[in-house]
Design an enzyme around this catalytic site. Structure first.
Site, short mmCIF file in Angstrom:
data_model
loop_
_atom_site.label_atom_id
_atom_site.label_comp_id
_atom_site.label_asym_id
_atom_site.label_seq_id
_atom_site.Cartn_x
_atom_site.Cartn_y
_atom_site.Cartn_z
N THR A 126 0.86 -1.19 0.00
CA THR A 126 0.00 0.00 0.00
C THR A 126 0.89 1.23 0.00
O THR A 126 1.63 1.47 0.96
CB THR A 126 -0.93 0.01 1.22
OG1 THR A 126 -1.76 -1.15 1.16
CG2 THR A 126 -1.80 1.25 1.23
N CYS A 285 -3.94 -1.49 8.71
CA CYS A 285 -4.31 -0.78 7.47
C CYS A 285 -5.02 0.54 7.69
O CYS A 285 -4.51 1.59 7.29
CB CYS A 285 -5.18 -1.70 6.60
SG CYS A 285 -4.29 -3.12 5.92
N LYS A 345 -9.57 -7.35 15.59
CA LYS A 345 -10.84 -7.84 15.08
C LYS A 345 -10.82 -9.36 15.21
O LYS A 345 -9.77 -9.98 15.42
CB LYS A 345 -11.06 -7.45 13.62
CG LYS A 345 -9.98 -7.96 12.68
CD LYS A 345 -10.28 -7.63 11.23
CE LYS A 345 -11.30 -8.59 10.65
NZ LYS A 345 -11.45 -8.44 9.18
#
Length: 473
Positions: A126, A285, A345
């Site tokens: 990224t 992210c 998560k």
């Protein structure tokens, strides 16, 4: 490139993206060399050990290792043997919020010195817009002939916990290239997915619900592809922050965020994904990409103030949850609390930028004693949490034993299906503070709990008949 359509691929970097991409490229029929300079990691991978918790990844590595998937520290040889080289190294945030591209530059320079015939160099990491141009410049300055390589931006859209199925059953495949030749190479690489051929294989990874088969191929310029990745993650982070802001309003007026999001999400223009209120986003992210996108905008002269508010709401959400804990248990010092969830998560062992870890650290600072449990992230959490005031429990019920409140901080599926009667017996006081809204207030009250969640009124049994209730302030 082989006659059967198989491509020789080099993937530089065996982190999250590189490892998943390498294993999945092998799964769809290509020959992949995964390159890393970490000798211990390479040794572990060669012996079949997978360093991250990700469904289906151990199976793919076991299936293809030694045949279509090999591991090496020899970047020069891997580049020379490859038709396409994917750069998948880390781009961590700097203190100013920019993406640190030093590893990308280092790899580009090494690739440049190894090129002896035409290659397609693919940005898989990224990266901010303009990185493609900087990589090209670095390669040319380090001796790569301009006619022997093309650069492509091929951003990943992998969610931790479902990364393998996200790769093999993607919503879309974005290829940002400024040459037709490079575009054709990427189309050849992704042909088993684009044509649907992979999905006809009886041994294919199981298809997830609502998979788009075949996936859509989106061809763009390199700059557009770079922006698509940052803009996508920033938009999803904004959606999470927005619903959390609405949840805060719900609490103030006595509305139910679950009912509100059902109404919002039923609008086809909005959709219900990423409309779950909670303690905010985390991981490797969203925080990094929102900061990097804002920094890129600032550098080119645009004040992207909306992203600042997205980040602010996300930080405030953790503080609001801590205030909720304080209201439920009063004084924190000396309190024994149970915590379910350490990963950012469910479905992953990643604790980077985890809201759960941040909240735990604040609770420790306030003098709490904690018993914590997570199905996958315990070992990683032991590296960052002190052992003295934190007990790592064997399961959810062990964590709850004699605790004065239970906090749910990660949305693991198993936390949504606890034996409430047993949980009630283990807790010293029947207080549950649910940061992920895994339960319904009525369900918890009927089970004898004082129940606090996000974006909904606190729920309390109408009588104090249940054991321990009369001792809760």
């Amino acid at each position: 490139m082989k006659n059967n359509g198989a491509t020789h691929i080099a993937v530089v970097g065996s982190g999250y993206v590189g490892l998943v991409a390498g294993a999945c490229f092998a799964e769809i029929g290509h020959y992949v060399t995964l390159i890393d300079n970490d000798a211990r990691k390479l040794s572990a991978l060669k012996s079949g050990k997978v360093p991250i918790h990700e469904e289906f990844l151990p199976e793919l590595i076991g299936k293809h290792s030694g045949s279509r998937l090999t591991f090496s520290d020899d970047l020069r040889t891997a580049v020379r043997d490859a038709d396409a080289v994917f750069i998948a190294v880390g781009t961590p945030p700097t203190e100013d919020g920019d993406a640190d591209l030093s590893c990308v530059e280092e790899v580009a320079c090494e690739i440049a010195s190894a090129i002896d015939k035409y290659k397609v160099i693919v940005e898989k990491s990224t990266v901010p817009v303009y990185t493609n141009e900087w990589v090209r410049r670095a390669m040319v300055l380090n001796g790569a002939p301009q006619d022997l390589f093309d650069l492509v931006s091929n951003p990943e859209f992998l969610r931790e916990g479902t990364a393998v199925t996200d790769f093999l059953y993607p919503d879309r495949i974005v290829v940002g290239a400024d040459s037709q030749r490079a575009t054709e190479v990427l189309q050849q690489i992704y042909a088993p997915l684009i044509s649907g051929r992979y999905y006809e294989d009886k041994l294919a990874i199981p298809q997830p619900t609502k998979a788009k088969i075949p996936p859509r191929l989106i061809l763009t310029s390199a700059k557009s592809a770079e922006l698509i990745k940052h803009a996508s993650n920033a938009f999803l982070a904004m959606k999470i922050s927005f619903v959390n802001a609405v949840a805060n309003i719900c609490e103030l007026v006595g509305a139910d965020i679950g009912q509100v999001t059902e109404g919002i999400g039923s609008d086809s223009r909005i959709g219900n994904r990423f409309l779950r209120s909670g303690i905010g986003y985390g991981g490797s992210c969203f925080p990094k990409d929102v900061s990097a996108f804002q920094a890129v905008a600032a550098e080119i002269g645009y004040d992207f103030r909306l992203l600042e508010e997205v980040r602010s709401i996300n930080q405030q959400q953790r503080k609001r949850f801590l205030r909720k804990v304080r209201r439920a248990v009063w004084n924190l010092r000396g309190k024994n609390l149970a915590v379910l969830g350490l990963a950012f998560k469910g479905g992953t062992d990643d604790i980077r930028e985890s809201p759960a870890i941040s909240i735990i650290q604040d609770l420790l600072h306030d003098g709490c004693r904690l018993s914590v449990y997570d199905p996958a992230a315990m070992e990683r959490a032991k590296e960052v949490l002190p052992g003295g005031s934190v007990r790592f429990a064997e399961d959810a019920y062990d964590a709850a034993h004699r605790a004065e409140a239970l906090l749910i901080l990660t949305d693991w599926e198993e936390f949504a299906h606890l034996d409430l009667k047993r949980l009630r017996q283990e807790l010293r006081l029947p207080v549950v503070i649910d940061g992920r809204n895994l339960y319904g207030p009525e369900q918890m009250v009927n089970a004898g709990f004082i129940y606090c969640s996000v974006g909904r009124p606190d729920a309390m049994p109408t009588t104090n008949a249940s054991k321990g209730l009369d001792r809760v302030a």
